[in-house]
Scaffold this active site. Structure first.
Site, PDB file in Angstrom:
ATOM      1  CD  GLN A 102      -2.658  -1.136   2.687  1.00  0.00           C
ATOM      2  OE1 GLN A 102      -2.156  -1.392   3.647  1.00  0.00           O
ATOM      3  NE2 GLN A 102      -3.796  -0.134   2.713  1.00  0.00           N
ATOM      4  CG  ASN A 103       4.021   1.139   2.433  1.00  0.00           C
ATOM      5  OD1 ASN A 103       2.937   1.685   3.053  1.00  0.00           O
ATOM      6  ND2 ASN A 103       4.923   0.531   3.246  1.00  0.00           N
ATOM      7  CG  ASP A 105       7.778   3.561   1.157  1.00  0.00           C
ATOM      8  OD1 ASP A 105       8.041   2.694   0.388  1.00  0.00           O
ATOM      9  OD2 ASP A 105       7.313   3.432   2.611  1.00  0.00           O
ATOM     10  CG  HIS A 120      -2.843   2.448  -2.023  1.00  0.00           C
ATOM     11  ND1 HIS A 120      -2.811   2.689  -0.516  1.00  0.00           N
ATOM     12  CD2 HIS A 120      -3.890   2.080  -2.418  1.00  0.00           C
ATOM     13  CE1 HIS A 120      -4.047   2.180  -0.194  1.00  0.00           C
ATOM     14  NE2 HIS A 120      -4.660   1.834  -1.304  1.00  0.00           N
ATOM     15  CB  CYS A 149       3.272  20.254 -16.729  1.00  0.00           C
ATOM     16  SG  CYS A 149       3.702  19.714 -18.453  1.00  0.00           S
ATOM     17  CB  SER A 190      -4.351  -1.133  10.058  1.00  0.00           C
ATOM     18  OG  SER A 190      -5.075  -0.344   8.730  1.00  0.00           O
ATOM     19  CG  ASN A 214       0.342  -4.310  13.180  1.00  0.00           C
ATOM     20  OD1 ASN A 214       0.526  -3.695  13.945  1.00  0.00           O
ATOM     21  ND2 ASN A 214      -0.423  -4.144  11.758  1.00  0.00           N
ATOM     22  N   PRO A 215       2.717  -4.802  16.021  1.00  0.00           N
ATOM     23  CG  PRO A 215       3.994  -2.724  16.120  1.00  0.00           C
ATOM     24  CD  PRO A 215       3.458  -3.544  15.194  1.00  0.00           C
ATOM     25  CB  ALA A 233       8.327  -4.378   9.999  1.00  0.00           C
TER      26      ALA A 233
HETATM   27  P1  NAD Z   1      -2.418   0.940   7.598  1.00  0.00           P
HETATM   28  O1  NAD Z   1      -3.755   1.162   7.430  1.00  0.00           O
HETATM   29  O2  NAD Z   1      -1.761  -0.172   7.134  1.00  0.00           O
HETATM   30  O3  NAD Z   1      -1.550   1.089   9.013  1.00  0.00           O
HETATM   31  C1  NAD Z   1      -0.496   1.012   9.694  1.00  0.00           C
HETATM   32  C2  NAD Z   1      -0.349  -0.217  10.571  1.00  0.00           C
HETATM   33  O4  NAD Z   1       1.191  -0.507  10.755  1.00  0.00           O
HETATM   34  C3  NAD Z   1      -1.081  -0.289  11.848  1.00  0.00           C
HETATM   35  O5  NAD Z   1      -1.591  -1.573  11.787  1.00  0.00           O
HETATM   36  C4  NAD Z   1       0.140  -0.073  13.007  1.00  0.00           C
HETATM   37  O6  NAD Z   1      -0.221  -0.872  14.201  1.00  0.00           O
HETATM   38  C5  NAD Z   1       1.251  -0.887  12.043  1.00  0.00           C
HETATM   39  N1  NAD Z   1       2.670  -0.486  12.735  1.00  0.00           N
HETATM   40  C6  NAD Z   1       3.055   0.756  13.107  1.00  0.00           C
HETATM   41  N2  NAD Z   1       4.343   0.685  13.361  1.00  0.00           N
HETATM   42  C7  NAD Z   1       4.853  -0.513  13.000  1.00  0.00           C
HETATM   43  C8  NAD Z   1       6.055  -1.231  12.929  1.00  0.00           C
HETATM   44  N3  NAD Z   1       6.945  -0.416  13.354  1.00  0.00           N
HETATM   45  N4  NAD Z   1       6.008  -2.350  12.350  1.00  0.00           N
HETATM   46  C9  NAD Z   1       5.100  -3.080  11.984  1.00  0.00           C
HETATM   47  N5  NAD Z   1       3.764  -2.783  11.903  1.00  0.00           N
HETATM   48  C10 NAD Z   1       3.744  -1.202  12.387  1.00  0.00           C
HETATM   49  O7  NAD Z   1      -1.589   2.263   7.012  1.00  0.00           O
HETATM   50  P2  NAD Z   1      -1.967   3.809   7.121  1.00  0.00           P
HETATM   51  O8  NAD Z   1      -1.245   4.441   8.021  1.00  0.00           O
HETATM   52  O9  NAD Z   1      -3.544   4.115   7.835  1.00  0.00           O
HETATM   53  O10 NAD Z   1      -1.914   4.326   5.666  1.00  0.00           O
HETATM   54  C11 NAD Z   1      -3.090   4.207   4.714  1.00  0.00           C
HETATM   55  C12 NAD Z   1      -2.500   4.498   3.531  1.00  0.00           C
HETATM   56  O11 NAD Z   1      -1.873   5.709   3.082  1.00  0.00           O
HETATM   57  C13 NAD Z   1      -1.317   3.399   3.099  1.00  0.00           C
HETATM   58  O12 NAD Z   1      -2.200   2.151   2.575  1.00  0.00           O
HETATM   59  C14 NAD Z   1      -0.709   4.180   2.108  1.00  0.00           C
HETATM   60  O13 NAD Z   1      -1.295   4.171   0.690  1.00  0.00           O
HETATM   61  C15 NAD Z   1      -0.596   5.435   2.498  1.00  0.00           C
HETATM   62  N6  NAD Z   1       0.648   6.041   3.312  1.00  0.00           N
HETATM   63  C16 NAD Z   1       1.780   5.446   2.613  1.00  0.00           C
HETATM   64  C17 NAD Z   1       3.026   5.458   3.441  1.00  0.00           C
HETATM   65  C18 NAD Z   1       4.473   5.237   2.957  1.00  0.00           C
HETATM   66  O14 NAD Z   1       4.325   5.138   1.569  1.00  0.00           O
HETATM   67  N7  NAD Z   1       5.462   4.635   3.582  1.00  0.00           N
HETATM   68  C19 NAD Z   1       2.878   6.187   4.635  1.00  0.00           C
HETATM   69  C20 NAD Z   1       1.836   6.498   5.099  1.00  0.00           C
HETATM   70  C21 NAD Z   1       0.558   6.039   4.468  1.00  0.00           C
HETATM   71 ZN    ZN Z   2       1.427  19.567 -19.318  1.00  0.00          ZN
END
Ligand code: NAD
Ligand code: ZN
Length: 249
Positions: A102-103, A105, A120, A149, A190, A214-215, A233
């Site tokens: 979902q990330n 990054d 995403h 642009c 989550s 997941n914690p 993680a």
């Molecule tokens: P999410 O719904 O997947 O929730 C984050 C989960 O990570 C929670 O369940 C939490 O308990 C867990 N968590 C926290 N710290 C952790 C660790 N150190 N190790 C393992 N698990 C841990 O994600 P969200 O934050 O609700 O974000 C929603 C959407 O927004 C994502 O799907 C993504 O598309 C985008 N997003 C992306 C990034 C990124 O690219 N890194 C960051 C923030 C949000």
């Molecule tokens: Zn353009």
């Protein structure tokens, strides 16, 4: 804890086709805050104000300033942590076939995973709202908001906003991966955001074992997953990969 790490390693050693589903949690130890939970960006912003496509189209400058420009600084500095590196090692060991993330990054690719479905989208590229041309984020002047642009059109990031559908090809690839694995690792996710949260359900229905790292407990805990390693993680993956290597090498 050691017991759960060992059990996870045994499942991985026995598995032939592993798929990982990752969420914002896997990148927390790389310094990227999640949206939800403690320290999450949503403590600072209203998601519908900054994360919705309607909000972006209504006032791109505001959304760029509030969320995206803040994320950019964080994303540029971030490097893969042992969580990402552990998944890359599992691929090198022939176990892990696909990462569905979902990330936005890009850290899985940086860690070395080759088959990554970015559910995403990502923040590495921008696309012009007017002419559709694409440009790498690092090559765009973000000191002027909103970035534009050469044609004068406003750039948007190539990530999926709330209110937008998942690109059909990514959805297809994810569903195929989820239904063909015998083990799915759900790391730092989550399982609230759909349709990504449905992938473990597809995997389970296809006969796969689901393990969470997941914690915190999630909607999958006690229902879809057979066990949860309640640890960050990075720390968990390091220990799990060491145990897998011990079993298979
Ligand atoms: P999410 O719904 O997947 O929730 C984050 C989960 O990570 C929670 O369940 C939490 O308990 C867990 N968590 C926290 N710290 C952790 C660790 N150190 N190790 C393992 N698990 C841990 O994600 P969200 O934050 O609700 O974000 C929603 C959407 O927004 C994502 O799907 C993504 O598309 C985008 N997003 C992306 C990034 C990124 O690219 N890194 C960051 C923030 C949000
Ligand atoms: Zn353009």
């Amino acid at each position: 804890m050691d017991d759960l790490i060992q059990k996870t390693a045994e499942h991985l050693a026995a598995a032939k086709h592993v798929v990982a589903l990752t969420g914002a949690g896997i990148s927390v130890e790389s310094g990227i805050p999640p949206f939800r939970g403690k320290g999450g960006l949503w403590e600072k912003f209203d998601p519908m104000e900054v994360g919705h496509i309607d909000a972006f189209m209504r006032d791109p400058e505001k959304v760029w300033r509030l969320l995206i420009s803040e994320m950019r600084g964080v994303l540029e500095k971030a490097r893969p942590n042992p969580g990402h590196l552990g998944l890359a090692r599992l691929e090198a060991l022939g176990k892990l076939k696909t990462v569905i993330t979902q990330n936005i990054d890009g850290l899985h690719q940086l860690a070395g995973n080759r088959d990554v479905v970015e559910f995403h989208g990502n923040f590495a590229w921008l696309r012009c709202l007017d002419c559709g041309s694409r440009e790498q984020t690092v090559a765009v002047d973000l000191s002027r908001m909103p970035p534009r642009c050469a044609c004068g059109g406003i750039y948007r990031p190539e990530c999926v906003f709330f209110g937008e559908g998942i690109p059909p090809m990514d959805l297809d690839r994810s569903q195929i991966a989820a239904s063909s694995c015998d083990l799915m690792l759900v790391v730092g996710c989550s399982a609230v955001v759909q349709p990504a949260a449905f992938m473990p359900v597809i995997a389970r229905q296809s006969g796969a074992t689901i393990i969470e790292i997941n914690p915190e407990p999630t909607l999958l805990t006690g229902t879809t997953s057979i066990l949860r390693v309640p640890e960050k993680a990075g720390k968990a993956m390091k220990a799990i990969v060491a145990a897998v290597e011990h079993l298979v090498l």
